[in-house]
Design a protein around this motif. Structure first.
Motif, mmCIF file in Angstrom:
data_model
loop_
_atom_site.group_PDB
_atom_site.id
_atom_site.type_symbol
_atom_site.label_atom_id
_atom_site.label_comp_id
_atom_site.label_asym_id
_atom_site.label_seq_id
_atom_site.Cartn_x
_atom_site.Cartn_y
_atom_site.Cartn_z
ATOM 1 N N ALA A 18 -48.828 -12.020 27.309
ATOM 2 C CA ALA A 18 -47.693 -11.506 28.077
ATOM 3 C C ALA A 18 -46.388 -12.177 27.645
ATOM 4 O O ALA A 18 -45.362 -11.512 27.466
ATOM 5 N N LEU A 19 -46.437 -13.498 27.479
ATOM 6 C CA LEU A 19 -45.241 -14.231 27.038
ATOM 7 C C LEU A 19 -44.873 -13.856 25.609
ATOM 8 O O LEU A 19 -43.694 -13.712 25.271
ATOM 9 N N GLY A 20 -45.903 -13.669 24.771
ATOM 10 C CA GLY A 20 -45.659 -13.303 23.382
ATOM 11 C C GLY A 20 -44.961 -11.960 23.264
ATOM 12 O O GLY A 20 -44.020 -11.805 22.468
ATOM 13 N N GLU A 21 -45.400 -10.993 24.053
ATOM 14 C CA GLU A 21 -44.788 -9.658 24.028
ATOM 15 C C GLU A 21 -43.346 -9.703 24.525
ATOM 16 O O GLU A 21 -42.453 -9.078 23.950
ATOM 17 N N TYR A 22 -43.132 -10.452 25.596
ATOM 18 C CA TYR A 22 -41.783 -10.590 26.166
ATOM 19 C C TYR A 22 -40.840 -11.229 25.145
ATOM 20 O O TYR A 22 -39.709 -10.778 24.957
ATOM 21 N N CYS A 23 -41.312 -12.274 24.492
ATOM 22 C CA CYS A 23 -40.475 -12.995 23.538
ATOM 23 C C CYS A 23 -40.214 -12.178 22.277
ATOM 24 O O CYS A 23 -39.137 -12.265 21.682
ATOM 25 N N GLN A 24 -41.171 -11.393 21.879
ATOM 26 C CA GLN A 24 -40.981 -10.545 20.707
ATOM 27 C C GLN A 24 -39.877 -9.522 20.955
ATOM 28 O O GLN A 24 -39.036 -9.283 20.090
ATOM 29 N N VAL A 25 -39.866 -8.940 22.143
ATOM 30 C CA VAL A 25 -38.840 -7.962 22.511
ATOM 31 C C VAL A 25 -37.456 -8.607 22.551
ATOM 32 O O VAL A 25 -36.450 -7.992 22.178
ATOM 33 N N ASN A 26 -37.399 -9.875 23.018
ATOM 34 C CA ASN A 26 -36.119 -10.560 23.195
ATOM 35 C C ASN A 26 -35.717 -11.435 22.005
ATOM 36 O O ASN A 26 -34.764 -12.208 22.086
ATOM 37 N N ASP A 27 -36.486 -11.321 20.908
ATOM 38 C CA ASP A 27 -36.208 -12.096 19.697
ATOM 39 C C ASP A 27 -36.315 -13.600 19.956
ATOM 40 O O ASP A 27 -35.500 -14.389 19.467
ATOM 41 N N TYR A 28 -37.312 -13.978 20.745
ATOM 42 C CA TYR A 28 -37.606 -15.377 21.022
ATOM 43 C C TYR A 28 -38.894 -15.767 20.290
ATOM 44 O O TYR A 28 -39.678 -14.911 19.872
ATOM 45 N N ILE A 29 -39.122 -17.063 20.177
ATOM 46 C CA ILE A 29 -40.372 -17.588 19.630
ATOM 47 C C ILE A 29 -41.116 -18.285 20.757
ATOM 48 O O ILE A 29 -40.548 -19.139 21.446
ATOM 49 N N TYR A 30 -42.370 -17.927 20.952
ATOM 50 C CA TYR A 30 -43.163 -18.514 22.045
ATOM 51 C C TYR A 30 -44.361 -19.279 21.497
ATOM 52 O O TYR A 30 -45.010 -18.860 20.547
ATOM 53 N N SER A 31 -44.648 -20.412 22.130
ATOM 54 C CA SER A 31 -45.868 -21.158 21.828
ATOM 55 C C SER A 31 -46.262 -21.974 23.047
ATOM 56 O O SER A 31 -45.445 -22.256 23.929
ATOM 57 N N ARG A 32 -47.538 -22.358 23.075
ATOM 58 C CA ARG A 32 -48.033 -23.210 24.162
ATOM 59 C C ARG A 32 -48.914 -24.293 23.550
ATOM 60 O O ARG A 32 -49.784 -24.012 22.733
ATOM 61 N N TYR A 33 -48.663 -25.530 23.959
ATOM 62 C CA TYR A 33 -49.482 -26.648 23.517
ATOM 63 C C TYR A 33 -50.096 -27.263 24.767
ATOM 64 O O TYR A 33 -49.432 -28.010 25.488
ATOM 65 N N ALA A 34 -51.360 -26.902 25.062
ATOM 66 C CA ALA A 34 -52.035 -27.313 26.306
ATOM 67 C C ALA A 34 -51.241 -26.780 27.491
ATOM 68 O O ALA A 34 -51.113 -25.565 27.636
#
Length: 305
Positions: A167-183
């Motif tokens: 969900a975060l990945g899709e949102y960030c892709q639309v808004n030209d953001y980069i998303y990641s999660r570390y733990a």
């Protein structure tokens, strides 16, 4: 097939013995605490060798077959904090937050629902689905909650967060953001300004999964100030660094040990290994510079003390 039968066959252990461990799994832990960086204490529940063996079996035969997002960087072979930080190194703006009380908030029912959605894993092995779920819950959870210390917990946490990551990945892709999660650490970065609305979006998505955002650790960074990702500093020239303070600390630790025999060799070797991964040139410079204080390679000298 009964999952205990399958474990018994694979592990060459008595079925009754394995059933007993599974049924009384909550008693097969050693509880202790370790200090947190903020001064608090982190509670660890370390499984016994017997229970750990069963957790490893579940990890390799069941959990490894479940989907995990490419945005998850912790607990995965081939990923590291350096690789994770490099993902955001060219971004001017960074948003960071984490999940409150992450591991203990992961309930066995969350995993059970995912296992039912992926019942083909059990069908392929001719395992009874509901029986398997009950046994996995007992082996990998303690009183229905995920433990910090169990060998299966890291993989389960990534599996549980897969839908959130998507969900975060899709949102960030639309808004030209980069998303990641570390733990439990969530990072969103971009070359353009990140609107404050991201806080509400992340909070709402976490609540859908039964988690809460940690507002006390929610921050925005920009290239005008020091940008940090999973403890590493993103430099102005788009590199990743451990920072001057840590670099000086490691140099001092090496010097004090070689000259005054002060400090813990195992700890120093750990810091050097960390430095070698993040800043290999700095690591090489330390090895060369301080080699004059011993008759052999620094690493060999530290291993002897």
């Amino acid at each position: 097939m009964d999952i205990i039968d399958k474990m018994s066959f694979d592990l060459k252990l008595d079925k009754a013995y394995l059933s007993f461990i599974a049924s009384r799994s909550s008693f097969y832990y050693r509880d202790f605490t370790v200090p947190k960086r903020n001064g608090g204490r982190r509670y660890i529940a370390q499984p016994s060798p017997e229970l750990k063996t069963l957790q490893y079996w579940v990890l390799h035969n069941i959990l490894s077959k479940l989907p995990v997002s490419s945005a998850a960087f912790a607990y995965k072979k081939g990923d590291s904090i350096k690789k994770h930080a490099q993902l955001h190194s060219q971004s001017k703006f960074i948003f960071h937050t984490d999940i409150q009380n992450f591991f203990p908030s992961v309930s066995s029912s969350k995993l059970s629902n995912i296992l039912r959605e992926n019942k083909n894993i059990f069908d392929e092995s001719d395992l009874d689905l509901e029986d398997s779920i009950q046994v996995i819950e007992k082996i990998c959870f303690r009183n229905g909650a995920l433990c910090i210390g169990a060998v299966s917990s890291p993989a389960i946490s990534n599996i549980i967060m897969n839908s959130f990551d998507n969900a975060l990945g899709e949102y960030c892709q639309v808004n030209d953001y980069i998303y990641s999660r570390y733990a439990d650490d969530i990072y969103i970065s971009s070359k353009k300004y990140i609107n404050n609305d991201i806080v509400r979006f992340v909070s709402d998505e976490l609540k859908k999964q039964g988690f809460n955002i940690n507002y006390s650790k929610t921050k925005f960074y920009s290239s005008k100030y020091k940008r940090k990702v999973t403890g590493l500093i993103l430099t102005c020239d788009l590199h990743v660094s451990i920072g001057t303070k840590r670099r000086l600390k490691i140099r001092k630790m090496v010097y004090d040990k070689l000259i005054h025999n002060k400090g813990n060799s195992e700890q120093i070797l750990g810091y050097l290994s960390y430095l070698k991964d993040i800043e290999p040139n700095t690591y090489n410079n330390i090895i060369i510079k301080y080699s004059k204080y011993c008759d052999e390679d620094i690493i060999a000298a530290l291993n002897k003390t």
